[in-house]
Design a protein around this motif. Structure first.
Motif, PDB file in Angstrom:
ATOM      1  N   PRO A   1     -81.934 -11.417  57.761  1.00  0.00           N
ATOM      2  CA  PRO A   1     -81.982 -12.769  57.189  1.00  0.00           C
ATOM      3  C   PRO A   1     -80.755 -13.180  56.371  1.00  0.00           C
ATOM      4  O   PRO A   1     -80.681 -14.323  55.915  1.00  0.00           O
ATOM      5  CB  PRO A   1     -83.228 -12.740  56.306  1.00  0.00           C
ATOM      6  N   VAL A   2     -79.791 -12.297  56.178  1.00  0.00           N
ATOM      7  CA  VAL A   2     -78.623 -12.629  55.358  1.00  0.00           C
ATOM      8  C   VAL A   2     -77.754 -13.641  56.099  1.00  0.00           C
ATOM      9  O   VAL A   2     -77.298 -13.386  57.215  1.00  0.00           O
ATOM     10  CB  VAL A   2     -77.803 -11.371  54.994  1.00  0.00           C
ATOM     11  N   LYS A   3     -77.543 -14.778  55.471  1.00  0.00           N
ATOM     12  CA  LYS A   3     -76.759 -15.853  56.087  1.00  0.00           C
ATOM     13  C   LYS A   3     -75.276 -15.475  56.155  1.00  0.00           C
ATOM     14  O   LYS A   3     -74.743 -14.886  55.233  1.00  0.00           O
ATOM     15  CB  LYS A   3     -76.922 -17.142  55.302  1.00  0.00           C
ATOM     16  N   GLY A   4     -74.657 -15.832  57.275  1.00  0.00           N
ATOM     17  CA  GLY A   4     -73.231 -15.609  57.448  1.00  0.00           C
ATOM     18  C   GLY A   4     -72.867 -14.373  58.239  1.00  0.00           C
ATOM     19  O   GLY A   4     -71.725 -14.219  58.654  1.00  0.00           O
ATOM     20  N   ILE A   5     -73.824 -13.480  58.480  1.00  0.00           N
ATOM     21  CA  ILE A   5     -73.537 -12.273  59.247  1.00  0.00           C
ATOM     22  C   ILE A   5     -73.448 -12.629  60.728  1.00  0.00           C
ATOM     23  O   ILE A   5     -74.339 -13.268  61.273  1.00  0.00           O
ATOM     24  CB  ILE A   5     -74.620 -11.193  59.034  1.00  0.00           C
ATOM     25  N   THR A   6     -72.353 -12.198  61.364  1.00  0.00           N
ATOM     26  CA  THR A   6     -72.218 -12.412  62.803  1.00  0.00           C
ATOM     27  C   THR A   6     -72.573 -11.148  63.579  1.00  0.00           C
ATOM     28  O   THR A   6     -73.161 -11.233  64.648  1.00  0.00           O
ATOM     29  CB  THR A   6     -70.797 -12.877  63.173  1.00  0.00           C
ATOM     30  N   THR A   7     -72.215  -9.980  63.049  1.00  0.00           N
ATOM     31  CA  THR A   7     -72.620  -8.711  63.650  1.00  0.00           C
ATOM     32  C   THR A   7     -72.848  -7.687  62.542  1.00  0.00           C
ATOM     33  O   THR A   7     -72.226  -7.750  61.489  1.00  0.00           O
ATOM     34  CB  THR A   7     -71.569  -8.128  64.628  1.00  0.00           C
ATOM     35  N   ALA A   8     -73.738  -6.749  62.829  1.00  0.00           N
ATOM     36  CA  ALA A   8     -73.989  -5.656  61.893  1.00  0.00           C
ATOM     37  C   ALA A   8     -74.155  -4.373  62.687  1.00  0.00           C
ATOM     38  O   ALA A   8     -74.932  -4.324  63.631  1.00  0.00           O
ATOM     39  CB  ALA A   8     -75.239  -5.927  61.066  1.00  0.00           C
ATOM     40  N   GLU A   9     -73.382  -3.371  62.322  1.00  0.00           N
ATOM     41  CA  GLU A   9     -73.510  -2.045  62.907  1.00  0.00           C
ATOM     42  C   GLU A   9     -74.052  -1.137  61.812  1.00  0.00           C
ATOM     43  O   GLU A   9     -73.454  -1.020  60.747  1.00  0.00           O
ATOM     44  CB  GLU A   9     -72.168  -1.510  63.378  1.00  0.00           C
ATOM     45  N   VAL A  10     -75.183  -0.514  62.101  1.00  0.00           N
ATOM     46  CA  VAL A  10     -75.812   0.360  61.112  1.00  0.00           C
ATOM     47  C   VAL A  10     -75.934   1.738  61.727  1.00  0.00           C
ATOM     48  O   VAL A  10     -76.463   1.896  62.827  1.00  0.00           O
ATOM     49  CB  VAL A  10     -77.205  -0.176  60.707  1.00  0.00           C
ATOM     50  N   GLU A  11     -75.413   2.723  61.024  1.00  0.00           N
ATOM     51  CA  GLU A  11     -75.573   4.112  61.428  1.00  0.00           C
ATOM     52  C   GLU A  11     -75.948   4.899  60.181  1.00  0.00           C
ATOM     53  O   GLU A  11     -75.867   4.371  59.069  1.00  0.00           O
ATOM     54  CB  GLU A  11     -74.304   4.647  62.075  1.00  0.00           C
TER      55      GLU A  11
END
Length: 76
Positions: free
Chosen positions: A25-35
């Motif tokens: 839900p965080v506004k402005g994020i285009t991509t997120a990589e989580v490891e």
């Protein structure tokens, strides 16, 4: 912008899924990589380090800034 955060206490794929879901839900994020132990987020600047840390805290983890890169236009 690209922001990298070290996430403390992540030890499994369930943790990765929980953090990814918390970032959704965080506004402005285009991509997120989580490891495990690391989050890399591409964003337009609206997602501040504090906003990202708060979202990760919702999933039950603490995060610290690893690096932040501002993209710059090439000088011609």
């Amino acid at each position: 912008m690209r922001t990298r955060l070290r996430v403390l206490g992540m030890t499994c794929q369930h943790c990765v899924n929980a953090v990814f879901t918390a970032l959704t839900p965080v506004k402005g994020i285009t991509t997120a990589e989580v490891e495990i132990g690391l989050v890399t987020v591409e964003h337009d600047g609206r997602a501040t380090v504090d906003t990202l840390r708060e979202a990760i805290a919702v999933a039950g983890y603490d995060a610290v800034l690893a690096s932040e890169e501002r993209r710059q236009l090439p000088v011609v």
